[in-house]
Design an enzyme around this catalytic site. Structure first.
Site, mmCIF file in Angstrom:
data_model
loop_
_atom_site.group_PDB
_atom_site.id
_atom_site.type_symbol
_atom_site.label_atom_id
_atom_site.label_comp_id
_atom_site.label_asym_id
_atom_site.label_seq_id
_atom_site.Cartn_x
_atom_site.Cartn_y
_atom_site.Cartn_z
ATOM 1 C CE LYS A 198 41.200 -21.174 10.281
ATOM 2 N NZ LYS A 198 42.477 -21.746 10.758
ATOM 3 C CE LYS A 241 42.106 -17.052 9.332
ATOM 4 N NZ LYS A 241 43.253 -17.865 9.785
#
Length: 326
Positions: free
Chosen positions: A196, A249
């Site tokens: 992330k 992400k």
């Protein structure tokens, strides 16, 4: 190797049937997860200005939205909660009567077959907006692990099918796995936000989840956008700690990372088509600069082609309808 005119690659592009017959990458509704925001203290859906078509749902209406999602064939929702009160420790995140805990119960009662995935992070629940507890002006890693594990356990006890830690604290997958196993939930999967990044594409989400940090930023715990090799280390550690599904992400600016992760690991791989990616397409489509349906399908197919098995996207209901229409 045969050369032109014997080799003509256009032969299999002539019609839609031919193109479909040789198509390498397929997008299906079964691969989609739809994020939902549930807020305390509202009685009607509250539109999110930077994400046209996305709203904060009142608790009393979330089951109806879940039924609509399930009717479209979407297999799963990802829940984010906005509590009425916040504090330094994010105590509403792991309260048995918290907004997400109650939302899980309502959704599972209304649509038992719909998979409920819950985001496990403190940022929506803390008064300072960071993903862990603060001491000396800094986010403390190890003291945050206990709270994150308690949050995950409370979600599973309420009926969540999958928990998804997104905080990017070191060791949080292992802490969650140990507590779930100790409490009899060894069969509950963990979908880890493994790679992330500290991305500017999260801007609209922070409006939707009311989770903007009140000081500083999240670069000390989310990944540097310049790093790709480090993503493989993050994924490897999450797998070692017990992750069942791994995630990259955002998606669009990190397709190379999705590809690298896919080539190195065999676990199911999710990619989050995040709020900023959604907002850009929506804004351009509203101006008439892009054809929304065509662009969305191209983007999601690109994410699948890079190697993602699962796509978390705010476009999920639209895509489900488009796929049904053919």
């Amino acid at each position: 190797m045969s050369q032109f005119p014997v080799t003509r690659l256009r032969r299999t592009r002539r019609t839609e049937r031919l193109r479909g017959l040789v198509r390498e990458t397929h997008l299906a509704v079964e691969q989609l997860i739809y994020p939902l925001f549930i807020a305390e203290g509202i009685s009607e859906p509250r539109p999110i200005a930077s994400m046209p078509g996305v709203v904060q749902w009142p608790l009393e209406q979330v089951a109806g939205e879940a039924e609509r999602v399930a009717a479209l064939g979407i297999p799963a929702v990802l829940l984010f909660g906005i509590p009425a009160t916040k504090d330094e420790q994010g105590s509403q995140a792991y309260h048995p009567e918290g907004i997400i805990q109650r939302a899980i119960q309502r959704i599972k009662a209304a649509v038992p077959e719909l998979l409920v995935v819950t985001d496990v992070c403190l940022c929506e629940y803390t008064s300072h907006g960071h993903c862990g507890v603060i001491a000396g002006g800094e986010v403390q890693n190890d003291p945050s692990l206990e709270l994150l594990a308690r949050m995950a356990l409370s979600h599973v006890e309420a009926g969540a099918d999958i928990v998804a830690p997104s905080d990017m604290m070191d060791g949080r997958v292992g802490a969650i796995r140990r507590l779930l196993d100790e409490r009899g939930f060894a069969q509950t999967p963990i979908m880890a936000y493994s790679a992330k990044y500290a991305s500017g594409f999260y801007g609209p989400f922070r409006e939707a989840a009311e989770s903007a940090p009140q000081f500083g930023d999240r670069r000390s715990y989310q990944m540097d956008p310049a790093n790709a090799r480090e993503a493989l280390r993050e994924v490897e550690l999450d797998i070692a700690e017990g992750a069942d599904i791994i995630m990259v992400k955002p998606a669009l600016a990190y397709l190379d990372v999705i590809r690298r992760v896919r080539e190195h690991y065999d676990l199911p791989l999710a990619a989050y088509n995040v709020s900023g990616e959604y907002a850009m397409i929506k804004a351009a489509a509203q101006q008439g600069w892009l054809e929304e349906r065509r662009i969305v399908m191209e983007v999601l197919t690109g994410i699948r082609r890079a190697g993602a098995d699962i796509i978390i996207t705010y476009f999920a209901p639209d895509v489900a309808r488009w796929l049904r229409e053919g």
